[in-house]
Design an enzyme around this catalytic site. Structure first.
Site, PDB file in Angstrom:
ATOM      1  N   HIS A  31      55.705  94.120  40.156  1.00 47.40           N
ATOM      2  CA  HIS A  31      54.571  94.938  40.564  1.00 47.40           C
ATOM      3  C   HIS A  31      53.406  94.765  39.579  1.00 47.40           C
ATOM      4  CE1 HIS A  31      57.612  97.865  42.666  1.00 47.40           C
ATOM      5  NE2 HIS A  31      57.501  96.713  43.292  1.00 47.40           N
ATOM      6  N   TYR A  61      59.333 106.476  32.260  1.00 48.95           N
ATOM      7  CA  TYR A  61      58.032 105.878  31.984  1.00 48.95           C
ATOM      8  C   TYR A  61      56.890 106.815  32.328  1.00 48.95           C
ATOM      9  CZ  TYR A  61      57.991 104.132  36.895  1.00 48.95           C
ATOM     10  OH  TYR A  61      58.037 104.011  38.262  1.00 48.95           O
TER      11      TYR A  61
HETATM   12  C1  LIG Z   1      56.720 104.870  41.453  1.00 45.77           C
HETATM   13  C2  LIG Z   1      56.810 106.102  42.376  1.00 45.77           C
HETATM   14  C3  LIG Z   1      57.523 106.029  43.555  1.00 45.77           C
HETATM   15  N1  LIG Z   1      57.593 107.135  44.342  1.00 45.77           N
HETATM   16  C4  LIG Z   1      58.411 107.069  45.578  1.00 45.77           C
HETATM   17  C5  LIG Z   1      58.065 105.985  46.575  1.00 45.77           C
HETATM   18  C6  LIG Z   1      59.427 105.658  47.181  1.00 45.77           C
HETATM   19  O1  LIG Z   1      59.705 106.595  48.187  1.00 45.77           O
HETATM   20  C7  LIG Z   1      60.412 105.905  46.049  1.00 45.77           C
HETATM   21  C8  LIG Z   1      60.816 104.621  45.319  1.00 45.77           C
HETATM   22  O2  LIG Z   1      59.601 103.973  44.933  1.00 45.77           O
HETATM   23  P1  LIG Z   1      59.499 102.426  44.671  1.00 45.77           P
HETATM   24  O3  LIG Z   1      60.445 101.714  45.555  1.00 45.77           O
HETATM   25  O4  LIG Z   1      58.062 102.049  44.752  1.00 45.77           O
HETATM   26  O5  LIG Z   1      60.030 102.340  43.181  1.00 45.77           O
HETATM   27  P2  LIG Z   1      60.016 101.098  42.226  1.00 45.77           P
HETATM   28  O6  LIG Z   1      60.211  99.848  42.983  1.00 45.77           O
HETATM   29  O7  LIG Z   1      60.943 101.397  41.112  1.00 45.77           O
HETATM   30  O8  LIG Z   1      58.525 101.089  41.700  1.00 45.77           O
HETATM   31  C9  LIG Z   1      58.229 100.881  40.364  1.00 45.77           C
HETATM   32  O9  LIG Z   1      58.498  99.533  40.032  1.00 45.77           O
HETATM   33  C10 LIG Z   1      58.195  99.186  38.707  1.00 45.77           C
HETATM   34  C11 LIG Z   1      58.429  97.704  38.534  1.00 45.77           C
HETATM   35  C12 LIG Z   1      56.820  99.609  38.363  1.00 45.77           C
HETATM   36  O10 LIG Z   1      55.980  98.852  37.920  1.00 45.77           O
HETATM   37  C13 LIG Z   1      56.519 101.019  38.669  1.00 45.77           C
HETATM   38  O11 LIG Z   1      55.171 101.296  38.370  1.00 45.77           O
HETATM   39  C14 LIG Z   1      56.763 101.235  40.122  1.00 45.77           C
HETATM   40  O12 LIG Z   1      55.910 100.367  40.867  1.00 45.77           O
HETATM   41  O13 LIG Z   1      59.771 106.803  45.144  1.00 45.77           O
HETATM   42  C15 LIG Z   1      56.989 108.301  44.018  1.00 45.77           C
HETATM   43  O14 LIG Z   1      57.081 109.327  44.755  1.00 45.77           O
HETATM   44  N2  LIG Z   1      56.294 108.392  42.862  1.00 45.77           N
HETATM   45  C16 LIG Z   1      56.192 107.336  42.015  1.00 45.77           C
HETATM   46  O15 LIG Z   1      55.553 107.455  40.934  1.00 45.77           O
END
Ligand SMILES: Cc1cn([C@H]2C[C@H](O)[C@@H](COP(=O)(O)OP(=O)(O)O[C@H]3O[C@@H](C)C(=O)[C@@H](O)[C@H]3O)O2)c(=O)[nH]c1=O
Length: 177
Positions: free
Chosen positions: A55, A121
């Protein structure tokens, strides 16, 4: 692959204080990264074999601590003005190393967990999908060889586009600023 971190990335040393009860460790002070405060914190559990990313955030920085387990942090510098533009780095972080990783804007990153892990984080801006660009973590142009074969990826990361597409989105985003 760069031998050192991309420009602006930091490993901040953490100093555990031990006594007979256990350990106390400060994990964040705003002055350590000389910029604005964190406005959001995420606590994330990851199963062994999980890969999160790759990301990229255009506006937001991340300050990340590995609380439990083992995380391989893959970094790729997408900032055209940077001395380390187009270069990548992969490093392993465990709680015993007592470091926090600071990732500036414009440095793409992915997290690979070899064992059940917990990470914490802090975000410099509230999370929004608008500032969460993504690309295929196995794009050869990233030049990141993730350790381990078994992989658990999100649907979004499995179907993400190429690094070149993410670079084009990022370049376009910068032109509009
Ligand atoms: C990151 C985040 C996700 N979410 C939600 C969206 C989704 O329903 C669930 C899981 O999110 P994701 O699949 O996007 O999670 P993830 O793939 O772990 O996303 C993370 O990856 C790493 C590499 C980063 O760089 C972070 O900033 C973030 O992008 O949580 C939030 O509500 N708040 C948040 O701050």
């Amino acid at each position: 692959m760069l031998k050192k971190l991309p420009a602006g990335c930091k490993l901040v040393p953490l100093k555990p204080i031990d006594d007979s009860r256990g350990t106390l460790t400060e994990v964040y002070r705003q002055q350590w990264v000389e910029e604005t405060a964190r406005v959001q914190w995420n606590l994330v559990r990851s199963n062994a074999g999980t890969l999160r990313g790759v990301h990229l955030h255009a506006k937001r920085t991340d300050f990340l601590i590995v609380v439990e387990g083992e995380m391989w942090l893959g970094l790729y510098d997408m900032r055209r003005s940077s001395v380390t533009f187009g270069q990548s780095h992969l490093l392993c972080i465990t709680p015993e190393m007592n470091v926090a990783a600071y990732i500036p804007t414009g440095v793409a990153h992915g997290f690979y967990f070899t064992k059940p892990s917990m990470t914490l984080y802090g975000l410099s801006d509230y999370w929004t999908l608008d500032d969460d660009f993504g690309c295929d973590p196995d794009d050869p142009a990233l030049n990141i060889e993730w350790p381990g074969d078994a992989r658990i990826l999100s649907e979004r990361d499995t179907t993400a586009g190429s690094l070149a597409e993410m670079q084009a989105f990022y370049d376009k985003w910068q032109e509009t600023q």
